[in-house]
Design an enzyme around this catalytic site. Structure first.
Site, PDB file in Angstrom:
ATOM      1  N   HIS A  41       0.841  -1.198   0.000  1.00 51.38           N
ATOM      2  CA  HIS A  41       0.000   0.000   0.000  1.00 51.38           C
ATOM      3  C   HIS A  41       0.878   1.251   0.000  1.00 51.38           C
ATOM      4  O   HIS A  41       2.050   1.191   0.344  1.00 51.38           O
ATOM      5  CB  HIS A  41      -0.840   0.084   1.279  1.00 51.38           C
ATOM      6  CG  HIS A  41      -1.581  -1.149   1.653  1.00 51.38           C
ATOM      7  ND1 HIS A  41      -2.945  -1.265   1.530  1.00 51.38           N
ATOM      8  CD2 HIS A  41      -1.161  -2.336   2.195  1.00 51.38           C
ATOM      9  CE1 HIS A  41      -3.340  -2.451   1.965  1.00 51.38           C
ATOM     10  NE2 HIS A  41      -2.275  -3.115   2.370  1.00 51.38           N
ATOM     11  N   TYR A  42       0.272   2.405  -0.317  1.00 50.10           N
ATOM     12  CA  TYR A  42       0.870   3.666   0.094  1.00 50.10           C
ATOM     13  C   TYR A  42      -0.035   4.318   1.134  1.00 50.10           C
ATOM     14  O   TYR A  42      -1.226   4.024   1.225  1.00 50.10           O
ATOM     15  CB  TYR A  42       1.163   4.602  -1.071  1.00 50.10           C
ATOM     16  CG  TYR A  42       0.011   5.099  -1.920  1.00 50.10           C
ATOM     17  CD1 TYR A  42      -1.153   5.641  -1.368  1.00 50.10           C
ATOM     18  CD2 TYR A  42       0.109   5.077  -3.308  1.00 50.10           C
ATOM     19  CE1 TYR A  42      -2.178   6.120  -2.152  1.00 50.10           C
ATOM     20  CE2 TYR A  42      -0.912   5.556  -4.111  1.00 50.10           C
ATOM     21  CZ  TYR A  42      -2.052   6.071  -3.522  1.00 50.10           C
ATOM     22  OH  TYR A  42      -3.071   6.554  -4.306  1.00 50.10           O
ATOM     23  N   THR A  43       0.554   5.234   1.928  1.00 51.38           N
ATOM     24  CA  THR A  43      -0.162   5.782   3.075  1.00 51.38           C
ATOM     25  C   THR A  43      -0.987   7.023   2.756  1.00 51.38           C
ATOM     26  O   THR A  43      -1.846   7.404   3.555  1.00 51.38           O
ATOM     27  CB  THR A  43       0.823   6.157   4.193  1.00 51.38           C
ATOM     28  OG1 THR A  43       1.716   7.187   3.715  1.00 51.38           O
ATOM     29  CG2 THR A  43       1.627   4.947   4.641  1.00 51.38           C
ATOM     30  N   GLU A 104       2.776  -0.902   4.447  1.00 50.75           N
ATOM     31  CA  GLU A 104       2.451   0.477   4.074  1.00 50.75           C
ATOM     32  C   GLU A 104       3.740   1.222   3.756  1.00 50.75           C
ATOM     33  O   GLU A 104       4.713   1.150   4.505  1.00 50.75           O
ATOM     34  CB  GLU A 104       1.724   1.188   5.215  1.00 50.75           C
ATOM     35  CG  GLU A 104       0.305   0.691   5.457  1.00 50.75           C
ATOM     36  CD  GLU A 104      -0.704   1.330   4.519  1.00 50.75           C
ATOM     37  OE1 GLU A 104      -0.296   2.150   3.666  1.00 50.75           O
ATOM     38  OE2 GLU A 104      -1.902   0.993   4.639  1.00 50.75           O
ATOM     39  N   HIS A 151      -2.649  -3.099  -3.273  1.00 50.64           N
ATOM     40  CA  HIS A 151      -4.016  -2.926  -2.794  1.00 50.64           C
ATOM     41  C   HIS A 151      -4.992  -2.809  -3.971  1.00 50.64           C
ATOM     42  O   HIS A 151      -6.127  -3.310  -3.907  1.00 50.64           O
ATOM     43  CB  HIS A 151      -4.080  -1.673  -1.916  1.00 50.64           C
ATOM     44  CG  HIS A 151      -5.206  -1.695  -0.936  1.00 50.64           C
ATOM     45  ND1 HIS A 151      -5.462  -0.657  -0.073  1.00 50.64           N
ATOM     46  CD2 HIS A 151      -6.155  -2.629  -0.669  1.00 50.64           C
ATOM     47  CE1 HIS A 151      -6.512  -0.951   0.673  1.00 50.64           C
ATOM     48  NE2 HIS A 151      -6.955  -2.134   0.329  1.00 50.64           N
ATOM     49  N   ASP A 161      -3.859   2.334  -4.878  1.00 51.75           N
ATOM     50  CA  ASP A 161      -2.480   2.231  -4.389  1.00 51.75           C
ATOM     51  C   ASP A 161      -1.927   0.823  -4.629  1.00 51.75           C
ATOM     52  O   ASP A 161      -2.679  -0.142  -4.617  1.00 51.75           O
ATOM     53  CB  ASP A 161      -2.409   2.604  -2.899  1.00 51.75           C
ATOM     54  CG  ASP A 161      -3.307   1.761  -2.007  1.00 51.75           C
ATOM     55  OD1 ASP A 161      -4.500   1.602  -2.326  1.00 51.75           O
ATOM     56  OD2 ASP A 161      -2.817   1.249  -0.980  1.00 51.75           O
TER      57      ASP A 161
END
Length: 256
Positions: A41-43, A104, A151, A161
């Site tokens: 994922h990215y945050t 993440e 994700h 993401d």
């Protein structure tokens, strides 16, 4: 008359006072890791906000990677379930929180501007750290390369993401995920002979790779979202959700 039952209960509890006794001399060989998937994922935020959210915000992940790539925050023990995947599906498995490790990556994602959407790139050092972490997790849990996903792969109807600037090709070069060889893609293009397959073909092929996608033969928004997710991963320069020859060749170049 109540004395005897109370006495029996006290004797039973007294017998357990020393704790349970376990005999580990007889162990089964029939077992495996609960971890089948790794989800990247990215945050959508900076490091401080990411830490606050993952600690206290009703969402969690096993690991958090800062942009500098100088450390890895271990947020949740791998044997515990983290709340990162949500409503998700991959290769027929659903609700992947119970069977996955979530990573993440500190990255702001995208910004919509008057000139279009812009995406934040990933620093090379951050990806170096990610690759080392993925190799470590994969080795310990035996995660299949096809099950290292983004994700957007497992929730293409609601997530984008880690986005089109995430360098999946580097993970492919590191042997972490299946990656279509350029020569194979060119051969599949020749085999297609300029004919773009129909929507039902794309839906079947996307499902074969692992995506949850409609199978009704219509190019609806849900199908376009899945095509977009696939293109962001394997052809990020153009991810418009439109079925085309190059996307078809990429699908054919990937193994089951």
């Amino acid at each position: 008359m109540k004395t005897l039952p109370l006495l029996a209960l006290s004797l039973l509890l007294g017998g357990c006072a020393g704790g349970l006794r376990f005999d580990d001399s007889q162990r089964s060989v029939d077992h495996g890791s609960r971890v089948e998937f790794i989800v990247v994922h990215y945050t959508s935020s900076d490091l401080d906000e990411s830490l606050r959210t993952l600690k206290n915000g009703g969402v969690s992940a096993h690991y958090l990677l800062p942009a500098e790539g100088d450390k890895v925050y271990r947020m949740v023990d791998e044997q515990r379930r983290a709340w990162h995947a949500g409503d998700s599906q991959w290769r027929g498995r659903t609700w992947l929180n119970a069977s996955s490790i979530g990573i993440e990556i500190v990255n702001r994602g995208y910004t919509d501007t008057p000139h279009g959407r812009t995406w934040q790139p990933y620093p090379p050092a951050q990806i170096d750290t990610l690759i080392a972490l993925l190799k470590d997790i994969q080795a310990r849990h035996g995660v299949a390369p096809i099950n290292i996903v983004g994700h957007s792969d497992i929730a293409p109807q609601r997530k984008v993401d880690p986005g089109p600037l995430f360098p999946w090709a580097r993970l492919g070069a590191a042997g972490l995920i299946p990656w279509p060889e350029p020569a194979t893609v060119q051969e599949r293009l020749r085999q297609l002979d300029g004919q773009v397959p129909g929507t039902a073909w794309f839906q079947h092929q996307l499902a074969r790779v692992g995506y949850a996608v409609p199978q009704h033969g219509e190019l609806d928004q849900a199908t376009r979202n899945v095509i977009t997710a696939f293109q962001m991963k394997y052809r990020p320069a153009r991810h418009d959700g439109q079925p085309d020859l190059h996307t078809a060749a990429l699908l054919l170049a990937l193994p089951d």
